[in-house]
Design a protein around this motif. Structure first.
Motif, PDB file in Angstrom:
ATOM      1  N   UNK A  83     -11.274 -11.731  58.846  1.00  0.00           N
ATOM      2  CA  UNK A  83     -11.927 -12.319  57.675  1.00  0.00           C
ATOM      3  C   UNK A  83     -12.680 -11.289  56.848  1.00  0.00           C
ATOM      4  N   UNK A  84     -13.383 -10.382  57.536  1.00  0.00           N
ATOM      5  CA  UNK A  84     -14.185  -9.382  56.830  1.00  0.00           C
ATOM      6  C   UNK A  84     -13.292  -8.475  55.985  1.00  0.00           C
ATOM      7  N   UNK A  85     -12.147  -8.082  56.521  1.00  0.00           N
ATOM      8  CA  UNK A  85     -11.216  -7.214  55.779  1.00  0.00           C
ATOM      9  C   UNK A  85     -10.658  -7.939  54.551  1.00  0.00           C
ATOM     10  N   UNK A  86     -10.298  -9.201  54.756  1.00  0.00           N
ATOM     11  CA  UNK A  86      -9.729 -10.000  53.659  1.00  0.00           C
ATOM     12  C   UNK A  86     -10.772 -10.185  52.558  1.00  0.00           C
ATOM     13  N   UNK A  87     -12.006 -10.505  52.947  1.00  0.00           N
ATOM     14  CA  UNK A  87     -13.074 -10.723  51.972  1.00  0.00           C
ATOM     15  C   UNK A  87     -13.314  -9.460  51.153  1.00  0.00           C
ATOM     16  N   UNK A  88     -13.334  -8.312  51.791  1.00  0.00           N
ATOM     17  CA  UNK A  88     -13.567  -7.055  51.083  1.00  0.00           C
ATOM     18  C   UNK A  88     -12.398  -6.751  50.134  1.00  0.00           C
ATOM     19  N   UNK A  89     -11.174  -6.956  50.608  1.00  0.00           N
ATOM     20  CA  UNK A  89     -10.000  -6.632  49.789  1.00  0.00           C
ATOM     21  C   UNK A  89      -9.888  -7.559  48.571  1.00  0.00           C
ATOM     22  N   UNK A  90     -10.219  -8.835  48.751  1.00  0.00           N
ATOM     23  CA  UNK A  90     -10.078  -9.804  47.657  1.00  0.00           C
ATOM     24  C   UNK A  90     -11.363  -9.979  46.847  1.00  0.00           C
ATOM     25  N   UNK A  91     -12.432  -9.289  47.291  1.00  0.00           N
ATOM     26  CA  UNK A  91     -13.730  -9.348  46.608  1.00  0.00           C
ATOM     27  C   UNK A  91     -14.284 -10.774  46.551  1.00  0.00           C
ATOM     28  N   UNK A  92     -14.303 -11.434  47.709  1.00  0.00           N
ATOM     29  CA  UNK A  92     -14.866 -12.770  47.850  1.00  0.00           C
ATOM     30  C   UNK A  92     -15.779 -12.759  49.062  1.00  0.00           C
ATOM     31  N   UNK A  93     -16.485 -13.849  49.280  1.00  0.00           N
ATOM     32  CA  UNK A  93     -17.394 -13.888  50.432  1.00  0.00           C
ATOM     33  C   UNK A  93     -16.612 -14.181  51.714  1.00  0.00           C
ATOM     34  N   UNK A  94     -17.185 -13.717  52.828  1.00  0.00           N
ATOM     35  CA  UNK A  94     -16.563 -14.006  54.127  1.00  0.00           C
ATOM     36  C   UNK A  94     -16.535 -15.512  54.379  1.00  0.00           C
ATOM     37  N   UNK A  95     -17.541 -16.177  53.906  1.00  0.00           N
ATOM     38  CA  UNK A  95     -17.615 -17.624  54.094  1.00  0.00           C
ATOM     39  C   UNK A  95     -16.446 -18.343  53.416  1.00  0.00           C
ATOM     40  N   UNK A  96     -16.071 -17.900  52.224  1.00  0.00           N
ATOM     41  CA  UNK A  96     -14.922 -18.482  51.536  1.00  0.00           C
ATOM     42  C   UNK A  96     -13.656 -18.245  52.345  1.00  0.00           C
ATOM     43  N   UNK A  97     -13.503 -17.032  52.863  1.00  0.00           N
ATOM     44  CA  UNK A  97     -12.313 -16.711  53.661  1.00  0.00           C
ATOM     45  C   UNK A  97     -12.276 -17.589  54.909  1.00  0.00           C
ATOM     46  N   UNK A  98     -13.423 -17.815  55.540  1.00  0.00           N
ATOM     47  CA  UNK A  98     -13.468 -18.701  56.722  1.00  0.00           C
ATOM     48  C   UNK A  98     -13.013 -20.110  56.349  1.00  0.00           C
ATOM     49  N   UNK A  99     -13.516 -20.612  55.213  1.00  0.00           N
ATOM     50  CA  UNK A  99     -13.107 -21.954  54.756  1.00  0.00           C
ATOM     51  C   UNK A  99     -11.606 -22.013  54.487  1.00  0.00           C
ATOM     52  N   UNK A 100     -11.090 -20.986  53.833  1.00  0.00           N
ATOM     53  CA  UNK A 100      -9.665 -20.957  53.503  1.00  0.00           C
ATOM     54  C   UNK A 100      -8.817 -20.894  54.772  1.00  0.00           C
ATOM     55  N   UNK A 101      -9.270 -20.072  55.741  1.00  0.00           N
ATOM     56  CA  UNK A 101      -8.496 -19.952  56.985  1.00  0.00           C
ATOM     57  C   UNK A 101      -8.452 -21.293  57.716  1.00  0.00           C
ATOM     58  N   UNK A 102      -9.585 -22.006  57.754  1.00  0.00           N
ATOM     59  CA  UNK A 102      -9.626 -23.324  58.398  1.00  0.00           C
ATOM     60  C   UNK A 102      -8.674 -24.296  57.700  1.00  0.00           C
ATOM     61  N   UNK A 103      -8.707 -24.311  56.364  1.00  0.00           N
ATOM     62  CA  UNK A 103      -7.818 -25.202  55.608  1.00  0.00           C
ATOM     63  C   UNK A 103      -6.360 -24.821  55.840  1.00  0.00           C
ATOM     64  N   UNK A 104      -6.084 -23.533  55.931  1.00  0.00           N
ATOM     65  CA  UNK A 104      -4.717 -23.056  56.161  1.00  0.00           C
ATOM     66  C   UNK A 104      -4.223 -23.478  57.551  1.00  0.00           C
ATOM     67  N   UNK A 105      -5.097 -23.359  58.571  1.00  0.00           N
ATOM     68  CA  UNK A 105      -4.718 -23.781  59.925  1.00  0.00           C
ATOM     69  C   UNK A 105      -4.454 -25.282  59.997  1.00  0.00           C
ATOM     70  N   UNK A 106      -5.291 -26.077  59.288  1.00  0.00           N
ATOM     71  CA  UNK A 106      -5.174 -27.539  59.368  1.00  0.00           C
ATOM     72  C   UNK A 106      -4.049 -28.098  58.504  1.00  0.00           C
ATOM     73  N   UNK A 107      -3.833 -27.515  57.313  1.00  0.00           N
ATOM     74  CA  UNK A 107      -2.872 -28.103  56.375  1.00  0.00           C
ATOM     75  C   UNK A 107      -1.789 -27.140  55.908  1.00  0.00           C
ATOM     76  N   UNK A 108      -1.838 -25.913  56.375  1.00  0.00           N
ATOM     77  CA  UNK A 108      -0.870 -24.935  55.907  1.00  0.00           C
ATOM     78  C   UNK A 108      -1.215 -24.476  54.505  1.00  0.00           C
ATOM     79  N   UNK A 109      -0.236 -23.896  53.839  1.00  0.00           N
ATOM     80  CA  UNK A 109      -0.454 -23.365  52.493  1.00  0.00           C
ATOM     81  C   UNK A 109      -0.878 -24.456  51.510  1.00  0.00           C
ATOM     82  N   UNK A 110      -0.441 -25.695  51.749  1.00  0.00           N
ATOM     83  CA  UNK A 110      -0.803 -26.819  50.868  1.00  0.00           C
ATOM     84  C   UNK A 110      -2.315 -27.038  50.826  1.00  0.00           C
ATOM     85  N   UNK A 111      -3.002 -26.686  51.894  1.00  0.00           N
ATOM     86  CA  UNK A 111      -4.443 -26.862  51.962  1.00  0.00           C
ATOM     87  C   UNK A 111      -5.206 -25.938  51.025  1.00  0.00           C
ATOM     88  N   UNK A 112      -4.535 -24.911  50.511  1.00  0.00           N
ATOM     89  CA  UNK A 112      -5.198 -23.939  49.647  1.00  0.00           C
ATOM     90  C   UNK A 112      -4.763 -24.047  48.185  1.00  0.00           C
TER      91      UNK A 112
END
Length: 179
Positions: free
Chosen positions: A34-63
């Motif tokens: 998450x930390x690497x993704x947040x730095x590369x995309x210039x977003x917060x780690x918290x957003x990346x955590x939320x996105x990863x959870x949505x991706x695990x639960x709903x796949x790409x459609x969740x994002x």
């Protein structure tokens, strides 16, 4: 998140945010942290955590973007039905008088379509579809306009008190020093 001038994102802004989330999906699949993704995309780690959870639960459609939050909740067919019901009047729908209020229209929308609007949102919906704010003239059903006109011409002049003129005995007096 708050936006300048109280507005939300434009369609282009939503599309850009969606592209960033989809880039994160590619990185999730590669196993990046998450930390690497947040730095590369210039977003917060918290957003990346939320996105990863949505991706695990709903796949790409969740994002994917859900679209504008202000989109109309009623279809054109539903608005047509609402207008027909409004024309039938409040009595038909259980109210005791013939006045449509915004609160009543809001309640009717909820009953008919199981959709919740705010009172302000109800007004915006009605205004968008050509309805206007009106206050009914309060006139008795039994009113006889001819009798009213006759009374005004014949009875009222006899009944009303004559106007008082200014002069001796009136409250308007001039004094020698008040000119």
């Amino acid at each position: 998140m708050r936006y300048a001038q109280g507005g939300g994102l434009t369609a282009a802004g939503r599309a850009a945010r969606e592209r960033v989330r989809l880039q994160a999906v590619e990185r999730f699949e590669r196993g990046e942290k998450n930390r690497e993704i947040a730095a590369a995309l210039r977003v917060s780690e918290r957003s990346v955590e939320r996105w990863r959870r949505a991706w695990r639960e709903q796949g790409e459609m969740g994002l994917l973007s859900a679209g504008s939050p202000g989109r109309p909740k009623l279809s054109a067919a539903q608005v047509d039905r609402l207008e027909r019901e409004l024309e039938r009047g409040p009595l038909v729908h259980g109210w005791a008088d013939q006045r449509w209020t915004l609160a009543r229209v809001k309640t009717l929308i909820g009953r008919l379509f199981h959709v919740s609007y705010t009172v302000e949102g109800t007004w915006q919906l009605l205004k968008r579809h050509g309805w206007s704010w009106q206050q009914p003239a309060r006139r008795a059903i039994e009113r006889d306009d001819e009798a009213v006109e006759l009374w005004k011409k014949e009875v009222w002049p006899r009944v009303r008190a004559p106007r008082r003129r200014s002069g001796p005995g009136s409250s308007f007096r001039t004094r020698p020093g008040n000119r």
